[in-house]
Design an enzyme around this catalytic site. Structure first.
Site, short mmCIF file in Angstrom:
data_model
loop_
_atom_site.label_atom_id
_atom_site.label_comp_id
_atom_site.label_asym_id
_atom_site.label_seq_id
_atom_site.Cartn_x
_atom_site.Cartn_y
_atom_site.Cartn_z
N GLY A 1 13.33 -0.90 4.09
CA GLY A 1 14.51 -0.07 4.07
C GLY A 1 14.27 1.38 4.42
CB CYS B 1 6.34 5.69 -7.05
SG CYS B 1 4.93 4.84 -6.29
CB CYS C 1 1.36 4.99 -0.39
SG CYS C 1 2.13 3.47 -1.02
N GLY D 1 14.17 -2.77 -5.36
CA GLY D 1 15.19 -2.80 -6.40
C GLY D 1 16.35 -1.88 -6.13
CG ASP E 1 17.77 2.85 0.99
OD1 ASP E 1 18.98 2.99 1.27
OD2 ASP E 1 17.05 3.79 0.61
CB SER E 2 14.92 -2.94 -0.60
OG SER E 2 15.29 -2.86 -1.96
#
Length: 432
Positions: free
Chosen positions: A194, A266, A170, A82, A85-86
């Site tokens: 990203g 996160c 992760c 979102g 970068d992505s």
């Protein structure tokens, strides 16, 4: 033929989608609020259908568990968070790209879940970025799997007196394993993310390497990636800076150009890890702060609140600054001492060397500089003899080894014992 149901709810609204699927094609559908009928579409085509937000959510929840597509050599699966970068990575991936977002578990009591890279809001933003370009997007709901694979070990690590790094666990295992599995099901030849890192050929092997932007370099977080997977992975942002990425997004008119950074760790959803640990089972039990001779010099309300090198929160007056040196879980004690007592010259790490090396540059914390070291291979990892002392190297953290910028090894720093040594236990008894 299989039948699958997906639903979604938000702010009192609810939507339901029923699909009948044969192979990769939808042969029957009950769905309201979408921009076009689903009958006759492939799963890939259906993943690009827009409409009312709840209806598209319900469709995504139906497609995720069953999604597959015929292989195409020019198709690239893009991990979408979102953020900017992505979004730029998707731009680079071409017209056959397919976006995928992992919905992961978040602490429901965290204060800022919206900024997490795996939140429901991030899923909506990632999907919108894909659909705005006419590209398919798939959501994989992996909340429980993530909680078991990453959150659980994070809590257990602190309970054992360690300082675990959940982002390495992760990225180095869970996230990329799931993303590469999806890429295969989606018929994609490669997976693009990203991350600010590169993939280079070093010593006749593909290895992760530092990114061009030293301030954003994420090679440390990717150090556990198995080199055998790297021929299927692409980091298109590795050769540029964050500023260049934002400028590229602005030129392309991408809405994500101005979005803020996502958070590390996160699942904390912007909360303090100590509050999180207490809510998830670590007791706030008062215990002693002891010096290196075992003398009690203060008290604390939970050994797991302190990590090696920590100075704040000790509340001890002394002739020189004191730091947390280590935690002793069995006695709920924290050993404190001067900064010089944090210095280590040798350590052991459980992990692997990606290529044989005798010397390397070792990074022992994400934000710490590297230090030159002699590398001693072990059956289950490696030992390091540092050329100069390192301070605050904590059991549970990652030791990442670099040679000419390439990651040549990664291991988890381990303590000499999981409980206090006999000498420390004896000193503690004398102090109490």
């Amino acid at each position: 033929m299989i039948e699958i149901v997906g639903d979604a709810s938000r702010d009192g609204g609810w939507a339901l989608v029923r699909l009948a699927v044969e192979g990769e094609r939808i042969v029957g559908a009950e769905a309201e609020g979408l921009d076009r009928p689903l009958e006759g579409l492939t799963l890939l085509e259906a993943a690009a259908v827009g409409g009312d937000e709840l209806a598209v959510d319900a469709l995504a929840n139906a497609l995720g568990p069953i999604f597959r597509a015929a292989p195409r050599p020019d198709r690239i699966a893009v991990a979408m968070s979102g953020g900017v970068d992505s979004a730029v990575t998707l731009l680079r991936a071409g017209r056959e790209a397919i976006g995928v977002t992992l919905r992961l578990w978040l602490d429901p009591q965290g204060p800022d879940a919206d900024r997490a890279c795996c939140s429901p809001e991030a899923v909506l933003a990632a999907r919108a970025t894909c659909h705005a370009r006419g590209l398919p997007h798939v959501t994989l709901d992996l909340r429980e799997e993530f909680r078991r694979a990453v959150v659980g070990p994070f809590v257990r690590g602190y309970a054992n007196g360690e300082t675990p790094n959940p982002c390495i666990r992760c990225n180095g295992s869970f996230r990329f394993a799931e993303l590469l599995d999806f890429a295969e099901r989606a018929g994609a030849a490669r997976l693009a993310t990203g991350h600010y890192a590169r993939i280079v050929r070093h010593r006749d092997r593909l290895l992760v390497a530092t990114g061009a932007d030293a301030r954003k370099d994420q090679s440390y977080m990717l150090a556990r990636l198995d080199p055998r997977l790297l021929d299927r992975i692409w980091f298109p942002l590795g050769e540029q800076t964050k500023e260049e990425t934002r400028a590229e997004a602005e030129r392309a008119g991408l809405e994500a150009a101005g979005r803020s950074e996502s958070q590390e760790a996160c699942f904390l959803a912007g909360g303090d890890y100590r509050d999180f640990l207490e809510r998830h089972g670590l007791p706030a039990v008062e215990g002693p702060l002891v010096d290196e001779q075992g003398e009690v010099v203060g008290s604390h309300d939970g050994y797991w609140r302190f990590t090696p090198g920590q100075r704040r929160g000790l509340g001890v007056a002394a002739s020189e600054p004191l730091f947390a040196l280590r935690s002793l879980p069995q006695s709920n004690a924290v050993v404190v001492g001067p900064r010089r007592s944090l210095a280590v010259r040798e350590l052991e790490a459980r992990g692997r060397l990606h290529v044989p090396v005798e010397r390397a540059e070792a990074k022992l914390r994400y934000n710490s500089p590297t230090v030159s070291a002699r590398v001693i291979p072990r059956e289950d990892g490696f030992g390091l003899v540092l050329d100069e002392p390192a301070y605050g190297a904590a059991p549970g953290q990652a030791a990442v080894l670099y040679e000419s910028g390439a990651v040549v090894g990664c291991g988890t720093i381990r303590s000499s014992e999981t409980v206090e040594t006999a000498e420390e236990a004896s000193a503690l008894e004398r102090g109490t």
